[in-house]
Scaffold this active site. Structure first.
Site, PDB file in Angstrom:
ATOM      1  N   HIS A  15     -69.426  15.647  74.079  1.00  0.00           N
ATOM      2  CA  HIS A  15     -68.362  14.820  73.522  1.00  0.00           C
ATOM      3  C   HIS A  15     -68.335  14.926  71.995  1.00  0.00           C
ATOM      4  O   HIS A  15     -67.273  15.028  71.384  1.00  0.00           O
ATOM      5  CB  HIS A  15     -68.554  13.367  73.954  1.00  0.00           C
ATOM      6  CG  HIS A  15     -68.432  13.161  75.428  1.00  0.00           C
ATOM      7  ND1 HIS A  15     -67.337  12.565  76.006  1.00  0.00           N
ATOM      8  CD2 HIS A  15     -69.258  13.496  76.453  1.00  0.00           C
ATOM      9  CE1 HIS A  15     -67.496  12.522  77.319  1.00  0.00           C
ATOM     10  NE2 HIS A  15     -68.660  13.092  77.610  1.00  0.00           N
ATOM     11  N   ASP A 124     -62.951   8.428  71.993  1.00  0.00           N
ATOM     12  CA  ASP A 124     -63.272   9.045  73.270  1.00  0.00           C
ATOM     13  C   ASP A 124     -62.758   8.161  74.405  1.00  0.00           C
ATOM     14  O   ASP A 124     -62.914   6.943  74.376  1.00  0.00           O
ATOM     15  CB  ASP A 124     -64.785   9.228  73.395  1.00  0.00           C
ATOM     16  CG  ASP A 124     -65.164  10.129  74.552  1.00  0.00           C
ATOM     17  OD1 ASP A 124     -64.967   9.726  75.716  1.00  0.00           O
ATOM     18  OD2 ASP A 124     -65.669  11.241  74.301  1.00  0.00           O
ATOM     19  N   TRP A 386     -66.982  21.548  80.119  1.00  0.00           N
ATOM     20  CA  TRP A 386     -65.680  21.980  79.614  1.00  0.00           C
ATOM     21  C   TRP A 386     -65.789  22.759  78.311  1.00  0.00           C
ATOM     22  O   TRP A 386     -65.093  23.767  78.119  1.00  0.00           O
ATOM     23  CB  TRP A 386     -64.731  20.803  79.453  1.00  0.00           C
ATOM     24  CG  TRP A 386     -63.371  21.248  78.994  1.00  0.00           C
ATOM     25  CD1 TRP A 386     -62.707  20.849  77.882  1.00  0.00           C
ATOM     26  CD2 TRP A 386     -62.526  22.222  79.633  1.00  0.00           C
ATOM     27  NE1 TRP A 386     -61.486  21.504  77.782  1.00  0.00           N
ATOM     28  CE2 TRP A 386     -61.355  22.361  78.856  1.00  0.00           C
ATOM     29  CE3 TRP A 386     -62.660  22.986  80.796  1.00  0.00           C
ATOM     30  CZ2 TRP A 386     -60.327  23.231  79.199  1.00  0.00           C
ATOM     31  CZ3 TRP A 386     -61.620  23.865  81.129  1.00  0.00           C
ATOM     32  CH2 TRP A 386     -60.483  23.981  80.329  1.00  0.00           C
TER      33      TRP A 386
END
Length: 491
Positions: A15, A124, A386
């Site tokens: 993140h 986020d 990802w």
């Protein structure tokens, strides 16, 4: 005064990696940026000596601030239990975060009123705290989901999955059966491809599931959703996500967009510290020696292996992977974090150590973007996080997917069935399977050739999106204009 954006990531490596790239882009677009880390993450960044942190710290309109995460210093902060960390932040760090949004709070202002008051929060999507407090203070919020778009839509589909009976899957059920509860994926998404947080829950009443439902509802409350992808890459799911959050900015790949916006900008001088090659904000110390080792290998010959920052393997899994890599006959570069292997699994068979000395290279952490861009790398055995997936697509490197957690299961299915740039090995890691997958991707047969061709084509498409005039480049400019409109409205 420039509009002031407060950017706050979920406190985890993947993140932070994506969010810090977006934050630097916002700075390069002329905005004042406050980047909020937890104290624990900030200390790890300082300890890793990552050049990204030092470069950004020296910029005039970019500052780092910290809040506590509410957990004891010796807490392991396992990201597998991410809902516990989110709850601690939401319940124990609320006032610390609120202080950052108060004009003149948390460090104050100078006589000229600098830094300016916060215009907008980019948070986020897992941080309910960031949205709730900002709403209370009438500060607009945009949400960044640093996971894949396909996983965002799968999580938004939880109510439909419950209705279709695909939540709380019995142990005896066929995991290769198709799932009907995720619109647009009915023809290829199997039960085993559902994100682990859906696949592993026992019932619709599961606390993790309820947490995700809460997070998904927040999408419709935000002013916009920001995704690190391209319109082309996720054309299958973006129209569906738009039914939940109509304003979506696809601005990926962020690392390429940074390079497009970097030329001639005041931060260019700082980029010289690391050649502008990486924007990772790594929490681990990178072992750069592996690049020299790669220099000694033939083109397209090396299998790069990394399971990211969260995956944990047993000794049995470690040995099976090792046998498979050695048996493939290919040189390999393998990232084995100090905390990746379960306790007691440090020793490996002698014959594997010998084979590794001959054609392997083991490191604790690697400069991944540089590794994937290296001409000697022929494929990527990955956990399908990802960031890793998108970095591999950009580099044009075919993937062998072994997902572990969260969005990784559905990412690997898209890699193999939608984008066709890799093979999916989920739920398997026997030595013969690993060896066979490596040979299939690396050898010169039809499968390997098709994967390399598809990976090269997808790389060109992803790169073009981030170039001037590309969809992501244009969408980022629209995002900046949207943020600036909040400042004009406030005035």
């Amino acid at each position: 005064m420039a509009p002031h954006v407060l950017v706050i990531p979920f406190p985890a490596q993947g993140h932070v990696t994506a969010t810090v790239k977006l934050a630097e882009l916002l700075f390069r677009a002329g905005l004042f940026v406050t980047f909020v880390n937890t104290e624990h993450i900030q200390n790890r960044l300082l300890g890793s000596s990552d050049p990204t942190f030092g470069r950004l710290s020296r910029l005039p309109n970019f500052r780092f601030c910290t809040i506590p995460d509410g957990l004891p210093e010796d807490d392991p902060r396992s990201l597998i239990d991410f809902a516990r960390l989110e709850e601690s932040l939401r319940t124990r760090s609320r006032e610390h975060y609120r202080e950052l949004l108060v004009p003149g709070g948390a460090g104050g202002r100078d006589a000229a009123g600098w830094p300016p008051r916060v215009t907008c929060v980019v948070a986020d999507g897992l941080l309910a705290l960031a949205l709730e407090v900002a709403e209370e203070m009438d500060v607009p919020v945009m949400l960044l989901r640093s996971t894949s778009a396909c996983s965002v839509w799968a999580l938004c589909s939880i109510p439909k999955l419950v209705e279709c009976g695909d939540i709380g899957i019995p142990e005896e059920v066929d995991m290769d059966g198709l799932v009907q509860g995720v619109a647009g994926m009915e023809s290829f998404l199997r039960r085993r491809d559902l994100p682990s947080v859906i696949r592993n829950v026992k019932s619709a009443a599961d606390s993790y599931l309820q947490f995700l439902i809460m997070i998904n509802k927040n999408l419709s409350r935000s002013r916009a959703l920001i995704l690190n992808t391209t319109e082309y890459l996720d054309s299958l799911v973006l129209p569906h996500i738009a039914t939940v959050c109509p304003v979506i900015y696809t601005v990926g790949p962020l690392q390429n967009l940074l390079r497009s916006f970097g030329s001639g900008h005041p931060s260019q001088e700082e980029d010289e510290d690391d050649g502008g090659a990486s924007y990772s904000a790594s929490l681990w110390q990178k072992d750069m020696s592996c690049l020299k080792w790669l220099d000694s290998q033939p083109d397209k010959s090396v299998v790069y292996v990394s399971f990211g920052s969260i995956t944990v393997v047993s000794r049995e899994e470690l040995v099976e992977f090792w046998h498979g890599l050695v048996g493939s006959g290919r040189p390999f570069l393998w990232v084995i974090r100090p905390d990746m292997v379960e306790a007691g699994a440090e020793t490996v068979p002698f014959e594997l150590e010998t084979a590794t000395r001959e054609r392997g290279c083991l490191v604790a952490w690697a400069p991944q973007e540089e590794v994937l861009a290296h001409p000697s790398v022929g494929c990527f055995l990955t956990h399908s996080g990802w960031n890793s997936t998108l970095e591999s697509i950009v580099a044009g490197v075919p993937m062998i997917c072994w997902p572990f957690f969260a969005d990784q299961q559905i990412n690997s299915r898209f890699v193999s069935e939608v984008w066709k740039v890799g093979v999916d090995m989920k739920d398997l890691c026997g030595r013969s399977v690993v060896e066979g997958m490596v040979r299939k991707v690396m050898d010169g047969g039809d499968v390997g050739e098709e994967l390399r061709k598809s990976a090269t084509e997808m790389s060109h498409v992803a790169r073009r999106a981030a170039e001037e005039g590309g969809s992501s480049y244009t969408n980022f400019q629209k995002l900046v204009d949207h943020i600036k409109s909040f400042e004009l409205t406030n005035k």
